[in-house]
Enzyme design. Structure first.
Site, PDB file in Angstrom:
ATOM      1  N   LYS A 193       3.770   8.081  -4.626  1.00 44.60           N
ATOM      2  CA  LYS A 193       3.489   6.961  -3.711  1.00 44.60           C
ATOM      3  C   LYS A 193       2.231   6.241  -4.170  1.00 44.60           C
ATOM      4  CE  LYS A 193       1.185   6.732   0.212  1.00 44.60           C
ATOM      5  NZ  LYS A 193       0.525   5.420   0.023  1.00 44.60           N
ATOM      6  N   GLU A 268      -8.355  15.416  -5.701  1.00 40.75           N
ATOM      7  CA  GLU A 268      -9.513  14.765  -6.317  1.00 40.75           C
ATOM      8  C   GLU A 268     -10.044  13.796  -5.272  1.00 40.75           C
ATOM      9  OE1 GLU A 268     -11.671  12.207  -7.542  1.00 40.75           O
ATOM     10  OE2 GLU A 268     -10.299  11.524  -9.092  1.00 40.75           O
ATOM     11  N   CYS A 302     -14.733   6.982  -7.356  1.00 39.77           N
ATOM     12  CA  CYS A 302     -15.093   8.210  -6.638  1.00 39.77           C
ATOM     13  C   CYS A 302     -16.305   8.892  -7.277  1.00 39.77           C
ATOM     14  CB  CYS A 302     -13.903   9.148  -6.558  1.00 39.77           C
ATOM     15  SG  CYS A 302     -13.036   9.258  -8.111  1.00 39.77           S
ATOM     16  N   GLU A 399     -20.278   8.390   1.497  1.00 39.71           N
ATOM     17  CA  GLU A 399     -19.673   7.615   0.410  1.00 39.71           C
ATOM     18  C   GLU A 399     -19.403   6.195   0.898  1.00 39.71           C
ATOM     19  OE1 GLU A 399     -15.672   8.726  -0.925  1.00 39.71           O
ATOM     20  OE2 GLU A 399     -16.364   8.415  -2.976  1.00 39.71           O
TER      21      GLU A 399
HETATM   22  P1  ADP Z   1      -9.026   5.129   1.104  1.00 35.28           P
HETATM   23  O1  ADP Z   1      -9.751   5.376   2.380  1.00 35.28           O
HETATM   24  O2  ADP Z   1      -9.933   4.947  -0.041  1.00 35.28           O
HETATM   25  O3  ADP Z   1      -7.932   4.113   1.184  1.00 35.28           O
HETATM   26  P2  ADP Z   1      -7.235   7.300   1.452  1.00 35.28           P
HETATM   27  O4  ADP Z   1      -7.568   8.725   1.244  1.00 35.28           O
HETATM   28  O5  ADP Z   1      -7.040   6.819   2.851  1.00 35.28           O
HETATM   29  O6  ADP Z   1      -8.346   6.495   0.712  1.00 35.28           O
HETATM   30  O7  ADP Z   1      -5.933   6.892   0.639  1.00 35.28           O
HETATM   31  C1  ADP Z   1      -5.587   7.395  -0.619  1.00 35.28           C
HETATM   32  C2  ADP Z   1      -4.089   7.554  -0.669  1.00 35.28           C
HETATM   33  O8  ADP Z   1      -3.704   8.492   0.321  1.00 35.28           O
HETATM   34  C3  ADP Z   1      -3.299   6.278  -0.370  1.00 35.28           C
HETATM   35  O9  ADP Z   1      -2.129   6.261  -1.162  1.00 35.28           O
HETATM   36  C4  ADP Z   1      -2.941   6.460   1.088  1.00 35.28           C
HETATM   37  O10 ADP Z   1      -1.780   5.747   1.485  1.00 35.28           O
HETATM   38  C5  ADP Z   1      -2.695   7.952   1.161  1.00 35.28           C
HETATM   39  N1  ADP Z   1      -2.821   8.531   2.506  1.00 35.28           N
HETATM   40  C6  ADP Z   1      -3.636   8.136   3.513  1.00 35.28           C
HETATM   41  N2  ADP Z   1      -3.433   8.899   4.616  1.00 35.28           N
HETATM   42  C7  ADP Z   1      -2.478   9.809   4.291  1.00 35.28           C
HETATM   43  C8  ADP Z   1      -1.821  10.864   4.999  1.00 35.28           C
HETATM   44  N3  ADP Z   1      -2.111  11.137   6.262  1.00 35.28           N
HETATM   45  N4  ADP Z   1      -0.897  11.593   4.348  1.00 35.28           N
HETATM   46  C9  ADP Z   1      -0.591  11.333   3.054  1.00 35.28           C
HETATM   47  N5  ADP Z   1      -1.161  10.340   2.349  1.00 35.28           N
HETATM   48  C10 ADP Z   1      -2.090   9.579   2.943  1.00 35.28           C
END
Ligand code: ADP
Length: 499
Positions: A193, A268, A302, A399
């Site tokens: 994804k 990561e 990061c 961060e």
């Molecule tokens: P940021 O805050 O920098 O956008 P995230 O950790 O929210 O970082 O997002 C990184 C990735 O994780 C994206 O592909 C996002 O769609 C996905 N993501 C966010 N929330 C979830 C969740 N609850 N379960 C699985 N994937 C998630």
């Protein structure tokens, strides 16, 4: 803002962006989401819609997993050499499409075209090639057991099966390459994804994967958000592993959810990396290195060197030089040749960084340069250097993920204990930088820092062969090099009685 010298749009990009919603890539075919739902992806330089993209939900995740399961039966029997050839072919196609990939990543993420052309895309190509070479070098070992001379024991490194991969928006193409290359080299099939902010290069790559001739379903690419699409991948009972790059908060959630079927996980996550400039540093390298450490990719990295420790003897000079350079950085749309610093990726990110700019001022820090977000259109925040910062302020602890550095003086003379204590006083441990010409000090400091990567007299260097990953709450598991293969294989011990 920079005077406009806009890049001419590559016809392949134009063609890709035209037409209806961008479709999901499942089982080797481009398909609409079962629900028919789509979402817009935005150009962060203009706040305009670039394209509409199909949004996968649980049903599409299920279809992708089924396709990946069917493909696993095929892919795990493709010879290592043929797997390598396909990966190499994909890298060749990426090279032939370098400009289109660079422009798409720039359009979707905002990052300067000079970076996508010279860093993101070439590094991605090299990454795929590196793992093309690994396909033929993954093997077990024969073990000399003490049970009997006639008991043959050996190990096999076998793929896990269907792996789920969830990537962030800061390096859309590079993170996809980091994720798929090792997984495919080891014989797994993938449901990946992309981030909802930057789905385009992943879908463009799907065309190249198809053209390279990978069997349908070996790589499935889904677009969608975290709580819906991402969560469905994480919860899926037949996905064997989750590889995730993103925030520490979501990493923790993924770890909890992966317990449902005891998925293997590698995470990561975030960082608040220290970058330490000693008084004996070569400043012709340290100053540009510190700037690169924080302003590369608009600070949306990061491992950004966001806590800059500078010895008090050289603090004023270093800060003056940094301010002078940083205030001259050309900020503008990524698709402009002259742009050195682009917009942030999204409205949400613009608001988050703006919040910290305010917070910094409220807490008593002084913005030596920058400090105020720019008005739209686009999500521009200028390079910001905060001085008068204490280690306890939230801008020095949390961060920010933007072009914002906190400068922190230190005063150890020969001893380095104090600055190391301060550098390590964080829940994160992704990376760190050290600038010194004293080789003994360089090693001592590098060993004492609690970080998965330590850069000495350099910063933000990456190579497909060198492991990358976190200590502490920056995650676990190492991508790149032979280390990533450990994430994507499981070891089987075979006992064979020859009596
Ligand atoms: P940021 O805050 O920098 O956008 P995230 O950790 O929210 O970082 O997002 C990184 C990735 O994780 C994206 O592909 C996002 O769609 C996905 N993501 C966010 N929330 C979830 C969740 N609850 N379960 C699985 N994937 C998630």
């Amino acid at each position: 803002m920079a005077e406009s010298t806009a890049v001419k749009l590559d016809p392949r990009v134009q063609q890709f962006l035209e037409g209806g919603p961008k479709r999901l890539f499942i089982g080797g075919e481009f398909v609409e989401a079962e629900s028919g739902k789509t979402f817009p992806t935005i150009n962060p330089a203009t706040s305009e819609v670039l394209a509409h993209v199909c949004e996968a939900d649980q049903t599409d995740v299920e279809l992708a997993v089924q396709a990946a399961e069917r493909a696993f039966a095929v892919w795990s029997k493709v010879s290592p050499s043929d797997r390598g050839k396909l990966l190499w072919k994909l890298a060749d196609l990426m090279e032939a499409n370098l400009e289109a990939l660079a422009q798409l990543d720039t359009l979707d993420n905002g990052k300067p075209i000079r970076e996508t052309r010279h860093a993101d895309v070439p590094l991605s190509i090299e990454h795929i090639r590196y793992y093309a070479g690994w396909t033929t070098k993954i093997h077990g070992e024969v073990i000399n057991n003490s049970v009997s001379p006639n008991m043959l024991t050996y190990t096999r490194r076998e793929p896990l099966g269907v792996v789920g991969q969830i990537i962030p928006w800061n390096f859309p193409l590079l993170m996809l390459s980091w994720k798929i290359a090792a997984a495919l080299a080891a014989g797994n099939t993938v449901v990946l994804k992309s981030a909802e902010q930057t789905p385009l290069t992943a879908l463009y790559m799907a065309h190249l994967i198809q053209e390279a001739g990978f069997p349908g379903g070996v790589v499935n690419i889904l677009s969608g958000d975290g709580p819906n699409t991402g969560a469905a991948i994480v919860k899926h009972p037949r996905i064997r592993k989750i590889a995730f790059t993103g925030s520490t908060e979501v990493g923790k959630l993924i770890m909890r959810e992966s317990a449902s079927n005891l998925k293997c996980i590698s995470l990561e996550l975030g960082g608040k990396s220290p970058n330490i400039i000693f008084p004996d540093a070569d400043f012709t390298k340290a100053v540009p290195g510190a700037l690169l450490g924080i302003f590369f990719n608009q600070g949306q990295v990061c491992c950004a060197g966001s806590r800059l420790f500078v010895h008090k003897k050289v603090y004023d000079n270093v800060l003056a030089d940094m301010s002078s350079y940083a205030s001259k950085l050309k900020q503008g749309p990524g698709l402009d040749h002259s742009t050195e610093i682009g917009p942030l990726v999204s409205d949400e990110q613009y608001n988050r960084v703006s919040y910290y700019l305010n917070k910094g001022r409220e807490e008593g820090a002084n913005a030596l340069i920058g400090g105020k977000p720019l008005d739209g259109p686009g999500y521009f925040v200028p390079p910001t250097i905060f001085t008068d910062v204490s280690d306890e302020m939230s801008i020095a602890r949390e961060e920010i993920f933007g072009p914002v550095v906190t400068a922190l003086p230190f005063s150890d003379e020969d001893q380095i204990a104090d600055v190391i204590r301060r550098a390590n006083d964080t829940e994160y441990g992704l990376a760190a930088g050290v600038w010194t010409t004293d080789v003994k000090k360089a090693h001592r400091v590098a060993h004492a820092l609690e970080a998965g990567t330590v850069w000495v007299n350099c910063y933000n260097s990456f190579d497909a062969s060198v492991p990358f990953g976190g200590y502490k709450q920056s995650g676990f598991g190492r991508e790149n090099g032979s280390y990533a293969l450990e994430l994507y294989t499981q070891v089987k011990a075979v006992w064979m009685n020859l009596d």
